[in-house]
Design an enzyme around this catalytic site. Structure first.
Site, PDB file in Angstrom:
ATOM      1  CB  CYS A 186      -0.894   0.046   1.232  1.00  0.00           C
ATOM      2  SG  CYS A 186      -1.993  -1.350   1.380  1.00  0.00           S
TER       3      CYS A 186
HETATM    4  C1  BEZ Z   1       0.536  -4.686   1.881  1.00  0.00           C
HETATM    5  O1  BEZ Z   1       0.028  -3.614   1.573  1.00  0.00           O
HETATM    6  O2  BEZ Z   1       1.723  -4.874   1.751  1.00  0.00           O
HETATM    7  C2  BEZ Z   1      -0.301  -5.825   2.398  1.00  0.00           C
HETATM    8  C3  BEZ Z   1      -1.451  -5.576   3.108  1.00  0.00           C
HETATM    9  C4  BEZ Z   1      -2.205  -6.633   3.603  1.00  0.00           C
HETATM   10  C5  BEZ Z   1      -1.792  -7.945   3.356  1.00  0.00           C
HETATM   11  C6  BEZ Z   1      -0.655  -8.172   2.601  1.00  0.00           C
HETATM   12  C7  BEZ Z   1       0.110  -7.119   2.130  1.00  0.00           C
END
Ligand code: BEZ
Length: 211
Positions: A45
């Site tokens: 994200c």
């Molecule tokens: C991420 O944004 O890296 C992420 C968020 C939730 C689960 C897996 C990855």
């Protein structure tokens, strides 16, 4: 309930990292993107939000406003934005909805419990000036989205909203377009003065009309 293409984008009022947003009013007469993230302070994200900030000029050129969502608080978002700016060489320049009660996430069916318990998946909604949903995408948490593709779709949506064309596979700005099936071949010259090629009676190509 799932939101389908052509549906009215549900309206809402939400707190964001840039104050209260009344969604339809905030969109005004332009285009909008609403996209969700599983959670603050998560790695994928962080990269996505930075990329979107760095694409600000591209969104502005297309008259598109961008609104992110994550199910954490405004305070959490503000701390995270500092990290995003630091690590992605950007400056936060669009609001992130704080949705700890998951009201907007539920309204837009962004929680898919069989994929990710109690967090939003990576949803994208592109909304037209008529407030109708023009595109929806759903990616899993493990896969960051490709915002070049989202810009490409916006280009296609904006072009096909104005002209009776569709865009073929892998189309990008400047490529030939498909004349929509509703136009009879004998009517094409009047509508597309740049010319056309009849590959098959149902596959007629024409140069991009707005260039
Ligand atoms: C991420 O944004 O890296 C992420 C968020 C939730 C689960 C897996 C990855």
């Amino acid at each position: 309930m799932a939101i389908r293409l052509g549906d009215s984008a549900p309206d809402f009022t939400a707190e964001t990292s840039e104050g209260t947003v009344e969604f339809h009013k905030w969109l005004g007469d332009g285009w909008g993107i609403l996209f969700s993230h599983p959670k603050d302070y998560t790695p994928v994200c962080t990269t996505e939000l930075g990329r979107v900030a760095n694409l600000k000029g591209e969104f502005e050129k297309r008259n598109v406003k961008v609104l992110a969502l994550s199910v954490d608080s405004v305070d959490s978002h503000n701390g995270w934005i500092n990290d995003i700016n630091e690590t992605q060489s950007c400056t936060g320049n669009y609001p992130i909805i704080a949705d700890p009660e998951k009201k907007v996430a539920t309204l837009y069916d962004m929680i898919h419990p069989n994929a990710l318990d109690n967090l939003t998946v990576r949803s994208v909604f592109i909304i037209g000036p008529d407030k109708k949903v023009k595109l929806s995408l759903t990616y899993p948490a493990s896969t960051g989205r490709n915002f070049d593709e989202i810009l490409r779709v916006i280009d296609s949506l904006q072009l096909t909203a104005k002209y009776q064309v569709a865009t073929p596979v892998d189309w990008k700005q400047g490529d030939d377009c498909v004349v929509v099936p509703a136009i009879k071949t004998e009517d094409i010259p009047a509508k597309f003065p740049k010319g056309f090629t009849e590959v098959k009676p149902y596959l007629r190509m024409t140069p991009q009309p707005d260039l």
